[in-house]
Design a protein around this motif. Structure first.
Motif, short mmCIF file in Angstrom:
data_model
loop_
_atom_site.label_atom_id
_atom_site.label_comp_id
_atom_site.label_asym_id
_atom_site.label_seq_id
_atom_site.Cartn_x
_atom_site.Cartn_y
_atom_site.Cartn_z
N MET A 155 100.75 -68.09 -28.39
CA MET A 155 100.05 -68.72 -29.49
C MET A 155 98.59 -68.91 -29.09
SD MET A 155 100.56 -72.57 -30.85
CE MET A 155 100.62 -72.74 -32.59
N PRO A 156 97.66 -68.37 -29.86
CA PRO A 156 96.24 -68.55 -29.54
C PRO A 156 95.75 -69.93 -29.99
CG PRO A 156 96.50 -67.04 -31.38
CD PRO A 156 97.87 -67.40 -30.91
N VAL A 157 94.89 -70.51 -29.17
CA VAL A 157 94.32 -71.83 -29.45
C VAL A 157 92.81 -71.72 -29.31
CG1 VAL A 157 94.18 -74.23 -28.67
CG2 VAL A 157 96.35 -73.01 -28.53
N VAL A 158 92.07 -72.33 -30.23
CA VAL A 158 90.61 -72.39 -30.15
C VAL A 158 90.20 -73.85 -30.05
CG1 VAL A 158 88.42 -71.86 -31.29
CG2 VAL A 158 90.35 -70.28 -31.50
N ILE A 159 89.37 -74.15 -29.04
CA ILE A 159 88.92 -75.52 -28.83
C ILE A 159 87.43 -75.59 -29.09
CG2 ILE A 159 88.66 -77.39 -27.16
CD1 ILE A 159 91.13 -76.32 -25.73
N ALA A 160 87.04 -76.40 -30.08
CA ALA A 160 85.62 -76.65 -30.35
C ALA A 160 85.11 -77.61 -29.29
CB ALA A 160 85.44 -77.23 -31.74
N GLY A 161 83.88 -77.39 -28.85
CA GLY A 161 83.34 -78.23 -27.78
C GLY A 161 84.02 -77.88 -26.46
N GLY A 162 84.24 -76.60 -26.24
CA GLY A 162 85.03 -76.10 -25.12
C GLY A 162 84.55 -76.43 -23.73
N HIS A 163 83.32 -76.92 -23.59
CA HIS A 163 82.78 -77.25 -22.28
C HIS A 163 82.93 -78.73 -21.95
CE1 HIS A 163 79.52 -77.78 -19.20
NE2 HIS A 163 80.20 -76.76 -18.71
N GLY A 164 83.39 -79.52 -22.88
CA GLY A 164 83.54 -80.95 -22.64
C GLY A 164 84.64 -81.24 -21.63
N ARG A 165 84.58 -82.44 -21.08
CA ARG A 165 85.55 -82.84 -20.05
C ARG A 165 86.99 -82.78 -20.57
NH1 ARG A 165 84.15 -88.43 -17.40
NH2 ARG A 165 82.14 -87.67 -18.09
N VAL A 166 87.22 -83.32 -21.76
CA VAL A 166 88.57 -83.30 -22.33
C VAL A 166 88.98 -81.87 -22.67
CG1 VAL A 166 89.98 -84.07 -24.29
CG2 VAL A 166 88.41 -85.67 -23.18
N ALA A 167 88.05 -81.09 -23.19
CA ALA A 167 88.36 -79.70 -23.55
C ALA A 167 88.76 -78.88 -22.33
CB ALA A 167 87.17 -79.06 -24.24
N LEU A 168 88.04 -79.05 -21.22
CA LEU A 168 88.37 -78.29 -20.02
C LEU A 168 89.73 -78.70 -19.47
CD1 LEU A 168 84.85 -78.22 -18.32
CD2 LEU A 168 86.03 -76.31 -19.44
N LEU A 169 90.04 -79.99 -19.50
CA LEU A 169 91.35 -80.46 -19.05
C LEU A 169 92.45 -79.92 -19.96
CD1 LEU A 169 93.21 -82.18 -17.30
CD2 LEU A 169 92.64 -84.12 -18.74
N THR A 170 92.21 -79.98 -21.27
CA THR A 170 93.18 -79.47 -22.24
C THR A 170 93.39 -77.98 -22.05
OG1 THR A 170 92.54 -81.19 -23.81
CG2 THR A 170 93.70 -79.28 -24.71
N THR A 171 92.32 -77.26 -21.79
CA THR A 171 92.42 -75.81 -21.53
C THR A 171 93.34 -75.54 -20.36
OG1 THR A 171 90.25 -75.35 -22.45
CG2 THR A 171 91.11 -73.77 -20.85
N ARG A 172 93.15 -76.27 -19.27
CA ARG A 172 94.00 -76.06 -18.09
C ARG A 172 95.48 -76.35 -18.41
NH1 ARG A 172 89.27 -78.40 -15.90
NH2 ARG A 172 88.20 -76.93 -14.52
N LEU A 173 95.71 -77.42 -19.16
CA LEU A 173 97.09 -77.76 -19.52
C LEU A 173 97.72 -76.68 -20.41
CD1 LEU A 173 96.63 -81.56 -20.27
CD2 LEU A 173 97.82 -80.55 -18.31
N LEU A 174 96.98 -76.23 -21.40
CA LEU A 174 97.52 -75.23 -22.34
C LEU A 174 97.73 -73.87 -21.68
CD1 LEU A 174 95.46 -76.11 -25.55
CD2 LEU A 174 97.86 -76.66 -25.07
N THR A 175 96.76 -73.44 -20.89
CA THR A 175 96.93 -72.14 -20.22
C THR A 175 98.04 -72.21 -19.19
OG1 THR A 175 95.15 -72.62 -18.65
CG2 THR A 175 94.56 -71.37 -20.63
#
Length: 70
Positions: A1-21
């Protein structure tokens, strides 16, 4: 499932990215500046560089208009 995160460089976004990937999802992170791409890639996402200014201006215009139309 593809996910797009707006504000992808933010602290929460980077943590969320690691969790999702880590769960096997494909993540893309929207960023404003190309130099933020390395951090987004390191977190496991594909960086997407976008200028949010036109969207912000459009939303501001619509909001201002809706306030004056009543």
């Amino acid at each position: 499932m593809p996910v797009v995160i707006a504000g992808g460089h933010g602290r929460v976004a980077l943590l969320t990215t690691r969790l999702l990937t880590g769960r096997g999802l494909r993540v893309s992170g929207i960023i404003r500046r190309p130099e933020q791409g390395a951090d987004v890639r390191a977190a496991g996402a594909r960086p997407l560089v976008a200028d949010p200014t036109p969207v912000h201006e459009a939303v501001t215009h619509v909001a201002a208009r809706s306030l004056t139309d009543h």
